[in-house]
Design an enzyme around this catalytic site. Structure first.
Site, PDB file in Angstrom:
ATOM      1  N   SER A  76       0.828  -1.210   0.000  1.00 16.21           N
ATOM      2  CA  SER A  76       0.000   0.000   0.000  1.00 16.21           C
ATOM      3  C   SER A  76       0.860   1.258   0.000  1.00 16.21           C
ATOM      4  O   SER A  76       2.008   1.257   0.468  1.00 16.21           O
ATOM      5  CB  SER A  76      -0.910   0.006   1.233  1.00 16.21           C
ATOM      6  OG  SER A  76      -1.715  -1.146   1.251  1.00 16.21           O
TER       7      SER A  76
HETATM    8  N1  SAM Z   1      -0.244  -4.945   4.156  1.00 15.86           N
HETATM    9  C1  SAM Z   1       0.346  -5.254   2.888  1.00 15.86           C
HETATM   10  C2  SAM Z   1       1.754  -4.738   2.757  1.00 15.86           C
HETATM   11  O1  SAM Z   1       2.198  -4.009   3.642  1.00 15.86           O
HETATM   12  O2  SAM Z   1       2.414  -5.092   1.774  1.00 15.86           O
HETATM   13  C3  SAM Z   1      -0.506  -4.806   1.742  1.00 15.86           C
HETATM   14  C4  SAM Z   1      -1.227  -5.928   1.179  1.00 15.86           C
HETATM   15  S1  SAM Z   1      -2.181  -5.851  -0.260  1.00 15.86           S
HETATM   16  C5  SAM Z   1      -2.838  -4.244  -0.393  1.00 15.86           C
HETATM   17  C6  SAM Z   1      -3.576  -6.865   0.276  1.00 15.86           C
HETATM   18  C7  SAM Z   1      -3.209  -8.305   0.555  1.00 15.86           C
HETATM   19  O3  SAM Z   1      -4.403  -8.963   1.029  1.00 15.86           O
HETATM   20  C8  SAM Z   1      -2.732  -9.101  -0.642  1.00 15.86           C
HETATM   21  O4  SAM Z   1      -1.463  -9.627  -0.382  1.00 15.86           O
HETATM   22  C9  SAM Z   1      -3.770 -10.213  -0.772  1.00 15.86           C
HETATM   23  O5  SAM Z   1      -3.258 -11.435  -1.229  1.00 15.86           O
HETATM   24  C10 SAM Z   1      -4.290 -10.301   0.645  1.00 15.86           C
HETATM   25  N2  SAM Z   1      -5.611 -10.946   0.796  1.00 15.86           N
HETATM   26  C11 SAM Z   1      -6.718 -10.824   0.027  1.00 15.86           C
HETATM   27  N3  SAM Z   1      -7.707 -11.597   0.517  1.00 15.86           N
HETATM   28  C12 SAM Z   1      -7.209 -12.209   1.631  1.00 15.86           C
HETATM   29  C13 SAM Z   1      -7.743 -13.128   2.572  1.00 15.86           C
HETATM   30  N4  SAM Z   1      -9.004 -13.597   2.515  1.00 15.86           N
HETATM   31  N5  SAM Z   1      -6.948 -13.540   3.582  1.00 15.86           N
HETATM   32  C14 SAM Z   1      -5.663 -13.097   3.686  1.00 15.86           C
HETATM   33  N6  SAM Z   1      -5.107 -12.233   2.821  1.00 15.86           N
HETATM   34  C15 SAM Z   1      -5.874 -11.792   1.806  1.00 15.86           C
END
Ligand code: SAM
Length: 232
Positions: A76
């Protein structure tokens, strides 16, 4: 931005270079936009974001946007991380659940603001890479889990605070069940084109919702999340 061939990480010239980019990022992108919690600013000034982006993106680590991290996911934008973390109102003694580990950057920021961070990622490769990275950088109070975070993480509940870095169409009920009394959930709610950042606070038997503004996130994929079109 300064253009240079980067010296391998760990070199003190490199550390000074990135620290100066980090300080500039905190001033220009975060403090000037209204984030004033001193602990949040300190955490954003301390976590080496360049360690959490792909090697070819290090020069952009402190730019004012999200960056790809593979598997169609992103780390993000720094401001978004600071905004969400400030909205959690952490004091330092909390157990936090982060849904969507991605690169592990958000978990590293949270680890400086809370007692323990459990973070859940649904893409195994990202979870493994984040775990290795957080261990290498000595973030000892973070545990990375490979699971569907839309179900929360019942094994370690209740949580004082929860944050989802992926957008849900509505608040997943397991998160409410796993939230401690007085606890907060910060999560983007909406469809694929844009979402409202929402803060839910558990007070007595009630759940109070506040809308904090418009954002754009990747979808939460899972049992209580949004499902891709091809998902049965
Ligand atoms: N916090 C992260 C960082 O600092 O890099 C940003 C992550 S990105 C915006 C959102 C993440 O949510 C992705 O890696 C995606 O695979 C994960 N995601 C989506 N659905 C999910 C779920 N049901 N359980 C766990 N992770 C999930």
């Amino acid at each position: 931005m300064m253009s240079t061939n980067l010296i391998p990480t760990g070199n003190s010239s490199n550390d000074v270079y990135f620290q100066s980019l980090r300080n500039q990022m905190v001033e220009e992108q975060i403090r000037k936009r209204g984030i004033h919690d001193a602990r949040v600013l300190e955490a954003m000034s301390a976590v080496p974001r360049e360690e959490f982006v792909p090697i070819g993106s290090r020069e952009q680590a402190y730019c004012d946007w999200a960056l790809p991290i593979g598997w169609e996911q992103t780390i993000s934008q720094p401001y978004t991380v600071a905004f969400m973390v400030e909205a959690l109102g952490l004091r330092g003694d909390e157990k936090v659940l982060e849904i969507g580990t991605g690169s592990g950057y958000g978990a590293a920021v949270l680890s400086r603001l809370a007692a323990h961070v459990h973070t859940v990622e649904r893409i195994r490769e990202l979870a493994d890479m984040a775990r290795e990275r957080l261990q290498r950088l000595h973030y000892g109070n973070v545990t990375v889990h490979f699971a569907d975070g839309s179900r929360g993480l019942p094994e370690f509940a209740p949580y004082d605070a929860m944050i989802s870095t992926a957008a849900a169409s509505s608040l997943p009920p397991p998160l409410v069940a796993q939230l401690a009394p007085g606890g907060r959930i910060v999560i983007p709610i909406g469809g694929f084109t844009g979402q409202t950042m929402s803060r839910f606070t558990k007070t007595g038997g009630d759940l109070v919702q506040e809308n904090l503004g418009l954002f754009a996130f990747v979808p939460l994929i899972g049992e209580y999340g949004q499902r891709p079109a091809s998902f049965p």
